[in-house]
Write a protein that holds these residues in place. Sequence first.
Motif, mmCIF file in Angstrom:
data_model
loop_
_atom_site.group_PDB
_atom_site.id
_atom_site.type_symbol
_atom_site.label_atom_id
_atom_site.label_comp_id
_atom_site.label_asym_id
_atom_site.label_seq_id
_atom_site.Cartn_x
_atom_site.Cartn_y
_atom_site.Cartn_z
ATOM 1 N N ILE A 1 127.297 64.050 68.146
ATOM 2 C CA ILE A 1 127.130 65.493 67.971
ATOM 3 C C ILE A 1 128.466 66.224 68.001
ATOM 4 N N ALA A 2 129.342 65.804 68.900
ATOM 5 C CA ALA A 2 130.532 66.609 69.208
ATOM 6 C C ALA A 2 131.819 66.156 68.530
ATOM 7 N N GLN B 1 134.282 64.320 65.418
ATOM 8 C CA GLN B 1 134.416 64.051 63.993
ATOM 9 C C GLN B 1 134.162 62.566 63.725
ATOM 10 N N ALA B 2 133.634 62.266 62.544
ATOM 11 C CA ALA B 2 133.306 60.883 62.197
ATOM 12 C C ALA B 2 134.533 59.980 62.286
ATOM 13 N N LYS B 3 135.684 60.491 61.855
ATOM 14 C CA LYS B 3 136.911 59.689 61.910
ATOM 15 C C LYS B 3 137.240 59.317 63.351
ATOM 16 N N ASN B 4 137.072 60.240 64.265
ATOM 17 C CA ASN B 4 137.363 59.958 65.671
ATOM 18 C C ASN B 4 136.376 58.955 66.259
ATOM 19 N N ARG B 5 135.123 59.022 65.824
ATOM 20 C CA ARG B 5 134.137 58.043 66.279
ATOM 21 C C ARG B 5 134.527 56.641 65.821
ATOM 22 N N TYR B 6 134.981 56.541 64.581
ATOM 23 C CA TYR B 6 135.394 55.247 64.055
ATOM 24 C C TYR B 6 136.634 54.727 64.778
ATOM 25 N N LEU C 1 127.566 54.832 63.475
ATOM 26 C CA LEU C 1 128.433 56.001 63.626
ATOM 27 C C LEU C 1 127.795 57.279 63.090
ATOM 28 N N GLY C 2 126.621 57.157 62.493
ATOM 29 C CA GLY C 2 125.915 58.331 61.992
ATOM 30 C C GLY C 2 126.456 58.874 60.693
#
Length: 206
Positions: free
Chosen positions: A157-158, A160-165, A188-189
Amino acid sequence: MFESTYKICFTKMTEEHFLNKVFASSGITKDELKEIIPRYKQVTFQKGDYLLKEGQVEKFYWFIESGFIRSYIIDTEGNDITFNLYGSGDVVIDYPSMFFFAPTRENIQALTDLVCWEITFNNFQELFNTILNFREQQRGLLVGSYFALKEHSISLIADQAKNRYLKLLKEKPHIVQNVSLKHIATFLGITDTSLSRIRKEIANNP
């Protein structure tokens, strides 16, 4: 139990090496290990086998010695969404199903051939109730699993996708290197296309 090429095998040398490593930092004594290790069985699964299917009740849990597993759920549109990814050294278990005897909503599937160490619920309960150090180790695993799940849910939710990766790449590089982009993307959604773009961007801007 379920359709699978599930096998049980016993390898004393591997048992002593892997399980001693698993319990090494838990304060468990050599005498306690003599009680604990015989309760585990080495089991193998082939790529594509299910360790657990939606609607079943968890009766075991596993330490992964080698190989990779994913758990996934089916969304309202019939898509399978990766819920978690596991590799060597990880514990694989649906806690609510095992401890509350509830049918699971997860599917837990081998992504590669696997070697795991399995313990039954009854053996787990007996060790949990009689060996304090084992109980404390298992509580630690449970708490760690809860916080990892909560952190991932918040990240979806909180962050960015790049940071999740990047976080996944830092914490579990073996997952990124060995699991398909499709499964990583749904975990990663994001879409496969978005993940490919993120990977290209990172490669071009190290």
